[in-house]
Design a protein around this motif. Structure first.
Motif, PDB file in Angstrom:
ATOM      1  N   SER A 202      -8.676  13.027  -0.434  1.00 25.28           N
ATOM      2  CA  SER A 202      -8.791  13.346   0.999  1.00 25.28           C
ATOM      3  C   SER A 202     -10.016  14.201   1.309  1.00 25.28           C
TER       4      SER A 202
ATOM      5  N   ARG B 110      -6.722   1.937  15.136  1.00 22.81           N
ATOM      6  CA  ARG B 110      -5.581   2.200  14.246  1.00 22.81           C
ATOM      7  C   ARG B 110      -4.866   3.469  14.727  1.00 22.81           C
TER       8      ARG B 110
ATOM      9  N   ASP C 220     -12.901   5.946   8.675  1.00 25.63           N
ATOM     10  CA  ASP C 220     -12.268   5.936   7.353  1.00 25.63           C
ATOM     11  C   ASP C 220     -12.857   4.782   6.551  1.00 25.63           C
TER      12      ASP C 220
ATOM     13  N   TRP D 223     -12.506  11.412   8.941  1.00 23.77           N
ATOM     14  CA  TRP D 223     -11.251  11.448   9.699  1.00 23.77           C
ATOM     15  C   TRP D 223     -11.397  12.234  10.997  1.00 23.77           C
ATOM     16  N   ASP D 224     -12.123  13.355  10.900  1.00 19.70           N
ATOM     17  CA  ASP D 224     -12.266  14.194  12.094  1.00 19.70           C
ATOM     18  C   ASP D 224     -12.829  13.407  13.277  1.00 19.70           C
TER      19      ASP D 224
ATOM     20  N   THR E 232      -0.994   7.589   7.234  1.00 26.66           N
ATOM     21  CA  THR E 232      -1.296   8.504   6.127  1.00 26.66           C
ATOM     22  C   THR E 232      -0.020   9.199   5.660  1.00 26.66           C
TER      23      THR E 232
ATOM     24  N   HIS F 224       1.437  13.669   1.464  1.00 21.90           N
ATOM     25  CA  HIS F 224       0.931  14.254   0.213  1.00 21.90           C
ATOM     26  C   HIS F 224      -0.594  14.215   0.139  1.00 21.90           C
ATOM     27  N   LEU F 225      -1.213  13.347   0.964  1.00 23.13           N
ATOM     28  CA  LEU F 225      -2.683  13.295   0.965  1.00 23.13           C
ATOM     29  C   LEU F 225      -3.299  14.508   1.656  1.00 23.13           C
ATOM     30  N   LEU F 226      -2.481  15.307   2.340  1.00 20.26           N
ATOM     31  CA  LEU F 226      -3.010  16.483   3.036  1.00 20.26           C
ATOM     32  C   LEU F 226      -2.858  17.761   2.213  1.00 20.26           C
ATOM     33  N   ASP F 227      -2.111  17.662   1.114  1.00 22.90           N
ATOM     34  CA  ASP F 227      -1.770  18.881   0.377  1.00 22.90           C
ATOM     35  C   ASP F 227      -3.001  19.661  -0.091  1.00 22.90           C
TER      36      ASP F 227
ATOM     37  N   ILE G  49      -7.021  16.002  11.051  1.00 17.93           N
ATOM     38  CA  ILE G  49      -6.902  14.746  11.785  1.00 17.93           C
ATOM     39  C   ILE G  49      -6.905  13.651  10.734  1.00 17.93           C
ATOM     40  N   PHE G  50      -5.982  12.688  10.861  1.00 16.26           N
ATOM     41  CA  PHE G  50      -5.865  11.677   9.812  1.00 16.26           C
ATOM     42  C   PHE G  50      -5.370  10.383  10.447  1.00 16.26           C
ATOM     43  N   PRO G  51      -5.720   9.247   9.822  1.00 10.68           N
ATOM     44  CA  PRO G  51      -5.340   7.981  10.460  1.00 10.68           C
ATOM     45  C   PRO G  51      -3.839   7.722  10.394  1.00 10.68           C
TER      46      PRO G  51
END
Lengths: 623, 623
Positions: free
Chosen positions: A470, B554, A482, A477-478, B463, B466-469, B458-460
């Motif tokens: 990530s 998306r 992607d 992403w901001d 998501t 766990h990808l933000l950890d 901010i993420f698509p």
């Protein structure tokens, strides 16, 4: 690129799917996986069965043909390419998108009750067999092994399996002798109380014996299996390759050796019967170690109670952690590779404005410059030389039908690499030979920020690569952008350009923790369908990091770029960088100047040196 | 806190492990999992068998007792607590550390050949049974179900199973009637061609019927199972709870209903025999849907061919995505909760310097202020009120033996929350009532940077959490610091404070993608053993984000904090923040002023309002 017309082939395949000559009972579906009997990613022409039946020749994809349907599963790198290469007989299944069914779910949805689904047991990995078989069984269908490969029965002009001469690698390249590798492997086997280890992956056989081959394009491997016992070594390999005196001496085939290091050479095709004999000879509690990705056929040769299956073999893990000789070799290879690319980019800068350079010419020129470097063997993968909209096809390879001319109006993306006897390279640079638009610079800069975020990341010992993925995406992403591929893969040392067990990806796969000495790529990107593609890729070495508090002595890691090729500053919107990021670029370019500049000087390549110096002028931010 | 002396208990357990009265054959090992028959995380006193046998009463842990050994597996949150609570009979197995063996590997290493390992089949989830049984079998041992719980046989003063009155929730709280929830569930069942659905998790039963209970402390649930058919509803529940007129009306037990909505009430203990009857009644192709975490006993009641197991049930997934009524309720609950905490912190600021406030007094005071708020029901978990070194015990709960006095010299960490009829809260603030050291501020600021990195991410769409950890850890990692727990968990709506199927963790678990309407916690921390603990936790709502390029339609997501309690600016080293981070803090505090300030005003809590205003003064960075 026009799609392959597959109507007749599919008709033939559907006939043999019902023919008692090839199948005990008719199969209502037939699976054509991507790999060969070694589950290789890159395969020999004789193993390109999925490409033969569908036309789609990307490196990853599974075809399934039923009486009514033909469907192809592939991932984000190949959506465009597969759509271009396949005709209307085929449905493209875009893996990773939410609404795409799994192969099992799709089969269950289209098959009539109580169907049989066939597959070549040598081609399907045991873990996939298990998963698929279970899912089909629970829906009332059966997965069945079809001994004769049904594609081969209709592939009248299928090429022969290659059998090319071997290269022996001495200690200066490998750092460890094959005998010492066998000793280390046997100690891992003893730890797990395992009697036999079956080496099925081609790069693992090559690594173990310090041999290389050229049976598969781009991957310096050769068709072979090995079975290692506590006191025996069996190498299954064909042809007259074992008559080569250099190979005989390297493997000490004619020396008086302790029996546990005596290599028995056997025919490649005898692996199944030999393994069945091993299986039959076992006593209770004996164990045979196989990768869980070994073929279903070989896995079944060992009765279930005796199998010891792991996702990664001890060879795979040992191979990933490069020793000092390998690391130094990788450094040398990357320096030579950078010299070749500086020559290329300098040449492109002069030639592109003339309008005479096509993607194919540029790729050939890159190969020419690389081939001038010492110990060059071959390319490490098909050069992705793509300009404008072709850049958005993630694993594009220029062919005459698609070949565009490079211009001062389009972004050019070059993803290329080579095999040198001392190491494997893989580098992507994205350039503009005119004036990039503000939007192109913006996207490039987000990709660069992601590249830097991974490259400069500091993380505790024991961290798995997928936890870093990530970081590469955050800046994209901001802004609502992607990319649909992972961020990095393991890289072999004069071996496969893609290797396990580590990587950097959003896909949850069982990657092993990163360790100092591992080598991975760092390659975020951004792709605008129909317009352009951007990717910035370095190969990076995992090294210990120094931190203020050192994780209570747990220690920490970071990356050191091995790739030292300028990142085009013209494409950077410097005001989108933080001061830290700006410093990273400047430090990186300073190192390119020192290391690659020195080598260009030594090689007397003065014009390329001038180009390098121009391209590595420090950036400065407007405060 | 002195450890529980378990020598005599272990002796008794080892006796019953061999006693023909309880086991068909002696078992050489006995597993005592954490959960109850519903695989609850928080359990009733009668189910605290692991705490009874070992003394360790954290929320997660598995005990295994063999003839020679007693070992306890728990995770990083509980290493210190478990070490304090257990005597020398026990070996602590620190999960997540590299050298800690899995339960299976450990058993294989200590057991004599051909051992039997016993476990209560109602307590062990089917997926764990399967994994463990396979590993043991492959090493020549057997996992065996022991019908009578062996801990219960030696637990002479075991409390009774609770059976408390129920609360009915009307549409204004739940947004959807139980009938509509049944309709939605049946449509999911029809999609998967499933005839029956078995509800085994207590919070899923409660959510489905819009009922709450108080059988388990902190979790507003009640002991019950449900079995939903396409035309039948069976609720397995004990006691006279079904005689309550409000409950009867809520469930329409006395109305003339369409038969498919008629609820059949059955005794709690009859679930196994009823499910066995369902299992026996099935025709080929019929399917029964169960969570793969349902107990081995209930899973076995359905013959294997008829089982449809998924890691998350459709109720679990529907429950996680809060509707507008639930979201509004959660907002209200968090406003009331913030009012209580402003009162508390204002009070602490005055009282702590007097040296009279202990951890227990502070926790009680927090509960007192919360209980003054409308629709307060109970706490949502045991308040973690910890000062100085106690703060480093991640799930610390003050008891008289450990109770420290808050002072102006130590960091104070309060992690607390409540159940209100309109929502569940969970908030952590870390404060200093004197002058924090530069090092304490430095660590706090890194934790804050991690908190902000997740909260502002901010993420698509699609998501997984766990990808933000790693975003939460990056600032800590840069300096060689880390924390040994996940970053966030799902939060129920007047339900369990920890719920699936989403979360934010470095542990690779099969989390479902984040969706708008889901609610999770964001709680990075840093812990210095023997000195202090820092954690900053908000409950945040997943909301759609606006981005410049919107991921090609998306769509994208971000978080909105529901928790609105000042973050102590005294603890922040503002020069370690970026301008963006500084703005985040100021915007957050501005919102606290507006929303909580308004409510404090309405409630006439003027002194707390003054405190809030002081604590939310904007930060400014030295440029």
């Amino acid at each position: 690129m026009s799609p392959k017309i597959t109507t007749e082939l599919l008709k033939q395949l559907r006939q043999v799917m019902k023919s008692p000559k090839y199948v005990q009972e008719p199969v209502q579906a037939y699976i054509v996986p991507s790999g060969d009997a070694h589950q290789s990613e890159y395969i020999a022409p004789c193993d390109c069965r999925r490409a033969f039946i569908s036309g789609f020749d990307g490196s990853a994809g599974t075809a399934i043909v039923t009486e009514q349907h033909a469907a192809m599963w592939t991932d984000g790198r190949y959506f465009l390419q597969a759509a271009h290469q396949m005709d209307n007989n085929w449905t493209l299944m875009k893996m990773g998108l939410k609404d795409t069914p799994t192969q099992e779910d799709w089969l269950v949805s289209v098959l009539p009750e109580g169907s049989k689904v066939g597959v070549d047991p040598f081609i399907i990995p045991a873990d996939q067999w298990k998963r698929m078989s279970k899912a089909l069984r629970s829906a009332g269908h059966d997965l069945v092994p079809v001994k004769e490969n049904l594609i081969d029965t209709i592939w009248t002009d299928c090429p022969q399996r290659p059998c090319k001469p071997l290269i022996t690698l001495d200690l200066s390249y490998t750092g460890v002798s094959w005998r010492d590798k066998i000793v280390a492997l046997r100690s891992k086997m003893a730890e797990r109380k395992v009697l036999w280890f079956v080496v099925t992956a081609l790069d693992e056989v090559a690594w173990l014996f310090n041999l290389r081959g050229s049976d598969v394009e781009y991957n310096p491997v050769f068709f072979a299996y090995a079975v290692i016992g506590m006191n025996t070594i069996r190498l299954f390999i064909d042809g007259d390759r074992m008559t080569d005196p250099a190979v005989r001496e390297h493997l000490q085939l004619d020396s008086t050796l302790e029996p546990e290091f005596k290599i028995q050479v056997m025919p490649y095709g005898s692996i199944l019967s030999e393994l069945q004999a091993v299986g039959a000879s076992l006593s209770p509690k004996d164990k045979v170690w196989l990768s869980d990705k070994a073929s279903y056929a070989l896995t079944e040769a060992i009765p279930k109670a005796y199998r010891y299956l792991t996702p990664y073999t001890p060879i795979c893990i040992a191979k990933a952690v490069k020793n000092a000789s390998e690391t130094e070799g990788m450094r040398r290879a990357h320096i030579k590779d950078a010299v070749a690319l500086c020559e290329l980019f300098n040449w492109l800068e002069k030639e592109v404005p003339k309008g005479t350079v096509t993607e194919i010419i540029a790729a050939d020129k890159a190969e020419e410059f690389r081939s001038q470097q010492k110990d060059f063997v071959e390319l490490s993968f098909a050069t992705i030389s793509s300009t404008g909209p072709n850049g958005a096809i993630i694993h594009y390879k220029p062919v005459p039908e698609t070949n565009r001319t490079l211009s001062v109006n389009e972004i050019y993306l070059l993803d290329s690499g080579a095999q040198y006897k001392d190491g494997t390279t893989d580098v992507t640079r994205t350039m503009h030979f005119g004036t990039p638009s503000a939007y192109e610079k913006e996207c490039f800069t987000y990709v660069l920020k992601g590249h830097i975020a991974v490259s400069a990341a500091i993380f505790p010992n024991g961290t798995k690569g997928h936890l870093l993925d990530s970081f590469a995406r955050s800046a994209l992403w901001d802004c609502g952008l992607d990319y649909l591929h992972g961020t990095g893969h393991g890289v072999g040392s004069f071996l496969n350009v893609h290797e396990g067990p580590c990587g950097i990806s959003y896909k949850t796969f069982a990657d092993e923790p990163l360790e100092a000495g591992m080598i991975v790529s760092d390659e975020p990107g951004y792709y605008e369908d129909g317009s352009f593609g951007i990717r910035i890729e370095n190969v990076v070495l995992v090294i210990p990091a120094e931190t203020k508090y050192n994780f209570k002595n747990r220690g920490s890691l970071t990356f050191e770029p091995l790739t030292l090729v300028p990142i085009q500053t013209k494409m950077i919107d410097v005001n989108l960088l933080t001061q830290k990021e700006c410093n990273w670029v400047n430090d990186y370019h300073q190192k390119c100047r020192e290391v690659i500049g020195g080598e260009l000087e030594r090689q007397g390549r003065h014009e390329a040196l001038q180009w390098l110096i121009r391209e590595t002028e420090p950036l400065s931010r407007v405060q």
